[in-house]
Design an enzyme around this catalytic site. Structure first.
Site, short mmCIF file in Angstrom:
data_model
loop_
_atom_site.label_atom_id
_atom_site.label_comp_id
_atom_site.label_asym_id
_atom_site.label_seq_id
_atom_site.Cartn_x
_atom_site.Cartn_y
_atom_site.Cartn_z
N ASN A 11 0.86 -1.18 0.00
CA ASN A 11 0.00 0.00 0.00
C ASN A 11 0.89 1.24 0.00
O ASN A 11 1.46 1.59 1.03
CB ASN A 11 -0.90 -0.05 1.25
CG ASN A 11 -1.80 1.15 1.35
OD1 ASN A 11 -1.84 2.00 0.46
ND2 ASN A 11 -2.54 1.24 2.45
N TRP A 12 1.01 1.87 -1.16
CA TRP A 12 1.92 3.02 -1.28
C TRP A 12 1.33 4.29 -0.65
O TRP A 12 2.02 5.29 -0.52
CB TRP A 12 2.25 3.28 -2.76
CG TRP A 12 3.02 2.16 -3.42
CD1 TRP A 12 3.42 0.99 -2.82
CD2 TRP A 12 3.48 2.09 -4.78
NE1 TRP A 12 4.09 0.20 -3.73
CE2 TRP A 12 4.15 0.85 -4.94
CE3 TRP A 12 3.39 2.95 -5.87
CZ2 TRP A 12 4.72 0.47 -6.16
CZ3 TRP A 12 3.95 2.57 -7.08
CH2 TRP A 12 4.62 1.34 -7.22
N LYS A 13 0.05 4.24 -0.30
CA LYS A 13 -0.63 5.39 0.30
C LYS A 13 -0.39 6.66 -0.53
O LYS A 13 -0.25 6.57 -1.74
CB LYS A 13 -0.19 5.56 1.77
CG LYS A 13 -0.36 4.26 2.56
CD LYS A 13 -0.23 4.42 4.04
CE LYS A 13 -0.42 3.06 4.70
NZ LYS A 13 -0.42 3.15 6.15
N HIS A 101 -9.74 0.52 4.72
CA HIS A 101 -8.47 0.83 5.39
C HIS A 101 -8.72 1.80 6.54
O HIS A 101 -9.55 2.70 6.44
CB HIS A 101 -7.47 1.43 4.39
CG HIS A 101 -6.09 1.50 4.98
ND1 HIS A 101 -5.71 2.51 5.81
CD2 HIS A 101 -5.03 0.65 4.90
CE1 HIS A 101 -4.46 2.30 6.21
NE2 HIS A 101 -4.03 1.16 5.66
N GLU A 103 -7.18 4.29 7.61
CA GLU A 103 -7.03 5.73 7.33
C GLU A 103 -8.29 6.27 6.65
O GLU A 103 -8.63 7.45 6.81
CB GLU A 103 -5.77 5.97 6.49
CG GLU A 103 -4.53 5.85 7.36
CD GLU A 103 -3.33 5.22 6.70
OE1 GLU A 103 -3.24 5.23 5.46
OE2 GLU A 103 -2.47 4.69 7.43
N GLU A 173 -5.58 -5.30 10.30
CA GLU A 173 -4.60 -4.25 10.58
C GLU A 173 -4.96 -3.53 11.88
O GLU A 173 -5.78 -2.60 11.87
CB GLU A 173 -4.57 -3.24 9.44
CG GLU A 173 -4.22 -3.85 8.10
CD GLU A 173 -3.67 -2.80 7.15
OE1 GLU A 173 -2.50 -2.92 6.79
OE2 GLU A 173 -4.40 -1.88 6.79
N GLY A 179 2.00 2.13 10.75
CA GLY A 179 2.92 3.24 10.59
C GLY A 179 3.55 3.70 11.90
O GLY A 179 4.16 4.77 11.96
N SER A 220 3.14 -2.21 10.40
CA SER A 220 4.59 -2.23 10.64
C SER A 220 5.22 -3.59 10.36
O SER A 220 6.12 -4.02 11.08
CB SER A 220 4.91 -1.75 12.06
OG SER A 220 4.44 -0.42 12.24
N GLY A 241 2.76 -1.15 4.35
CA GLY A 241 2.78 0.27 4.03
C GLY A 241 4.20 0.75 3.82
O GLY A 241 4.77 0.64 2.75
N GLY A 242 4.83 1.25 4.89
CA GLY A 242 6.16 1.84 4.81
C GLY A 242 7.18 0.98 4.08
O GLY A 242 7.90 1.46 3.20
P1 PGA Z 1 2.55 0.13 7.71
O1 PGA Z 1 1.12 0.31 6.97
O2 PGA Z 1 3.17 -1.14 7.17
O3 PGA Z 1 3.32 1.35 7.33
O4 PGA Z 1 2.27 0.02 9.17
C1 PGA Z 1 0.28 -0.79 6.76
C2 PGA Z 1 -1.01 -0.33 6.10
O5 PGA Z 1 -1.53 0.72 6.46
O6 PGA Z 1 -1.55 -1.01 5.20
#
Ligand code: PGA
Length: 261
Positions: A11-13, A101, A103, A173, A179, A220, A241-242
């Site tokens: 997930n590049w967000k 998600h 967010e 998640e 994050g 994470s 994500g990251g």
């Molecule tokens: P993260 O994000 O690996 O940076 O914690 C995961 C996600 O939001 O899908």
């Protein structure tokens, strides 16, 4: 134990720019070979402006890495300023949609009804869907982890048939782990995943669905902890994500998932 093909999402967000997307895509093509995508389903979720170029570059390179969108409008093309339809996404080579998600739930304010509408529309349009669920820290501390997950699944999957579940992946998640550098322990994550699968088995569907659905862990996940997480019996991959923004890290996580296949 039923064997499930591991599934990894990146997930590049809302990150990167044209040059960064080009570089990451090229690096991914090099780092993730055909034998890997035979063993592990890999999907990347770039921001909207980069979906078409990423899909094009992956297709030109003959890569089996799939392209997903981070969001979509649940209805057909029309007068909806600022929105992007599933038909448009399909037109530019997107075949997977991420819904629910945290967010979008907690920052943008999307509720379960909208998550469900997007999921149903995406399945109708022939997309694969990743349904993200998970509890906040406050909910975890109140002992509500399973109740929150079950609630978000019950609403999110309302109206979905057992047959359609072949196209659905669940991403667990925990919001407090996204994050933040805090990861659920493999044991805590496994416990939540087992409860999610139990609900698919006895609450929502049946044995066949529960045994087949892939449940990704997200929050994470990194090369250093991926092996222990994906090594758990009910963890079938990850939503990253990251670490998905660095081709080497992402490839290392995919390799950890492959090792379990
Ligand atoms: P993260 O994000 O690996 O940076 O914690 C995961 C996600 O939001 O899908």
């Amino acid at each position: 134990m039923p064997s499930r093909k591991p599934s990894i999402g990146g997930n590049w967000k809302m990150n990167l720019d044209t040059a960064g997307v080009k570089e990451l895509t090229a690096d991914l093509v090099n780092a993730v070979d055909a034998a890997t995508t035979e063993a592990v389903d890999v999907t990347v979720f770039p921001p909207f402006p980069y979906l078409a170029p990423v899909a094009g570059a992956l297709c030109d390179a003959g890569s089996q890495i799939r392209v997903g969108a981070q969001d979509a409008w649940a209805g057909p093309n029309g007068a909806f300023t600022g929105e992007v339809s599933l038909a448009m996404l399909k037109d530019v080579g997107v075949n997977t949609l991420l819904v629910g998600h945290s967010e979008r739930r907690h920052v943008v304010g999307e509720g379960d009804t909208l998550v469900n509408a997007k999921l149903l529309a995406a399945l109708d349009a022939g997309f694969e869907v990743v349904l993200a669920i998970g509890e906040t820290l406050e909910q975890r501390e109140a002992g509500q982890t399973d109740a929150i997950n079950w609630g978000q699944m019950g609403y999110g999957l309302a109206g979905v048939s057992a047959q359609q579940m072949a196209k659905v992946t669940i991403a667990y998640e925990p919001v407090w782990a996204i994050g933040t550098g805090k990861t659920a322990t493999p044991e805590d994550a496994q416990k939540a995943h087992a409860a999610i699968r139990a609900f698919l088995r006895t609450g929502l569907f049946n044995d066949a669905v529960a045994d087949a659905v892939r449940i990704q862990y997200g929050g994470s996940m990194k090369p250093g902890n991926a092996k222990d997480l994906v090594g758990q019996p009910d963890i079938d991959g990850g939503l990253i994500g990251g670490a998905a923004l660095k081709a080497d890290d992402f490839a290392a996580i995919i390799a950890a998932a492959r090792a379990t296949a």
